[in-house]
Design a protein around this motif. Structure first.
Motif, mmCIF file in Angstrom:
data_model
loop_
_atom_site.group_PDB
_atom_site.id
_atom_site.type_symbol
_atom_site.label_atom_id
_atom_site.label_comp_id
_atom_site.label_asym_id
_atom_site.label_seq_id
_atom_site.Cartn_x
_atom_site.Cartn_y
_atom_site.Cartn_z
ATOM 1 N N LYS A 56 47.481 35.272 32.900
ATOM 2 C CA LYS A 56 46.423 34.407 33.430
ATOM 3 C C LYS A 56 45.906 34.903 34.778
ATOM 4 O O LYS A 56 44.700 34.926 35.010
ATOM 5 C CB LYS A 56 46.907 32.958 33.505
ATOM 6 C CG LYS A 56 47.059 32.344 32.119
ATOM 7 C CD LYS A 56 47.432 30.878 32.163
ATOM 8 C CE LYS A 56 47.447 30.313 30.732
ATOM 9 N NZ LYS A 56 47.605 28.856 30.713
ATOM 10 N N ASP A 57 46.803 35.327 35.655
ATOM 11 C CA ASP A 57 46.365 35.851 36.950
ATOM 12 C C ASP A 57 45.598 37.164 36.791
ATOM 13 O O ASP A 57 44.644 37.419 37.533
ATOM 14 C CB ASP A 57 47.555 36.028 37.890
ATOM 15 C CG ASP A 57 48.107 34.707 38.388
ATOM 16 O OD1 ASP A 57 47.405 33.681 38.294
ATOM 17 O OD2 ASP A 57 49.260 34.692 38.869
ATOM 18 N N ILE A 102 42.129 36.112 35.787
ATOM 19 C CA ILE A 102 41.425 35.425 36.871
ATOM 20 C C ILE A 102 41.124 36.375 38.027
ATOM 21 O O ILE A 102 39.978 36.484 38.477
ATOM 22 C CB ILE A 102 42.253 34.217 37.376
ATOM 23 C CG1 ILE A 102 42.355 33.152 36.285
ATOM 24 C CG2 ILE A 102 41.648 33.643 38.660
ATOM 25 C CD1 ILE A 102 43.426 32.089 36.540
ATOM 26 N N GLU A 103 42.136 37.064 38.507
ATOM 27 C CA GLU A 103 42.003 37.869 39.723
ATOM 28 C C GLU A 103 41.418 39.260 39.487
ATOM 29 O O GLU A 103 40.700 39.766 40.332
ATOM 30 C CB GLU A 103 43.363 38.006 40.422
ATOM 31 C CG GLU A 103 43.989 36.696 40.831
ATOM 32 C CD GLU A 103 43.169 35.928 41.861
ATOM 33 O OE1 GLU A 103 42.434 36.553 42.653
ATOM 34 O OE2 GLU A 103 43.267 34.680 41.856
ATOM 35 N N ARG A 141 38.800 30.450 36.811
ATOM 36 C CA ARG A 141 40.154 29.944 37.051
ATOM 37 C C ARG A 141 40.441 28.677 36.255
ATOM 38 O O ARG A 141 41.478 28.564 35.603
ATOM 39 C CB ARG A 141 40.377 29.690 38.537
ATOM 40 C CG ARG A 141 41.753 29.112 38.852
ATOM 41 C CD ARG A 141 42.000 28.952 40.338
ATOM 42 N NE ARG A 141 41.923 30.221 41.046
ATOM 43 C CZ ARG A 141 42.907 31.131 41.101
ATOM 44 N NH1 ARG A 141 44.037 30.888 40.469
ATOM 45 N NH2 ARG A 141 42.763 32.253 41.771
ATOM 46 N N ASP A 142 39.538 27.709 36.287
ATOM 47 C CA ASP A 142 39.778 26.443 35.586
ATOM 48 C C ASP A 142 39.872 26.645 34.080
ATOM 49 O O ASP A 142 40.717 26.048 33.421
ATOM 50 C CB ASP A 142 38.680 25.427 35.914
ATOM 51 C CG ASP A 142 38.742 24.970 37.366
ATOM 52 O OD1 ASP A 142 39.830 25.021 37.971
ATOM 53 O OD2 ASP A 142 37.689 24.567 37.904
ATOM 54 N N SER A 168 43.176 28.656 33.323
ATOM 55 C CA SER A 168 44.351 27.839 33.634
ATOM 56 C C SER A 168 44.662 26.829 32.543
ATOM 57 O O SER A 168 45.829 26.526 32.280
ATOM 58 C CB SER A 168 44.156 27.096 34.955
ATOM 59 O OG SER A 168 44.034 28.009 36.013
#
Length: 154
Positions: A67-68, A71-72, A78-79, A82
């Motif tokens: 997930k990171d 996202i990153e 992110r939402d 997540s």
């Protein structure tokens, strides 16, 4: 006290916590702040003989890494990421090698959390092996991206 309850808890602080035995590339810490905490706790649990807890922890580490990463590094929302199931996040990874490693590691990790194992020929060592390679490939992708940025900006 009722039978089965601990009447007194004694702590033995004379034993140091083991160092993490799970080495991974430092680039991972730049995209996933919690990965180190989770992987260290999982490795410590394994070293202390808490193999059931270690397996659950390694599974959690996979979820945070995937997930990171999305996202990153892939700049996904992110939402949205997540709230998705790990399997949905894995499907959205565009590198098939990373996707396959994450999928294989998560399948074994899921076996560590469920009552009945689906993959009885795999264990926590296989999970860690896939997770090691997954962190390496993510690190390689980060380094390649840095090289491409450097070349394109010069």
């Amino acid at each position: 006290m009722p039978n089965g309850y601990i009447s007194e808890l004694k702590m033995d602080n004379s034993k140091p916590m083991p160092e993490t035995l799970f080495d991974y590339p430092s680039e991972i810490d730049k995209i996933s702040k919690e990965f180190n905490n989770i992987i260290t706790q999982s490795s410590n649990a394994e070293d202390l003989g808490y193999d059931h807890l270690a397996g659950i922890g390694y599974r959690k580490a996979i979820e945070f890494l995937v997930k990171d990463y999305l996202i990153e590094f892939k700049n996904e929302d992110r939402d949205s990421i997540s709230s998705k199931l790990l399997s949905q996040c894995i499907k959205s990874i565009d590198d098939e090698r990373i996707q396959n490693l994450a999928k294989a590691a998560s399948w074994i990790g899921n076996d560590e959390t469920h009552y009945i194992r689906k993959h009885i020929d795999k264990d926590i060592q296989d999970l860690k092996s896939f997770l090691h390679t997954l962190t390496s490939l993510v690190s390689f992708e980060i380094q390649i991206s840095k090289a491409e940025d450097f070349i394109n900006n010069n």
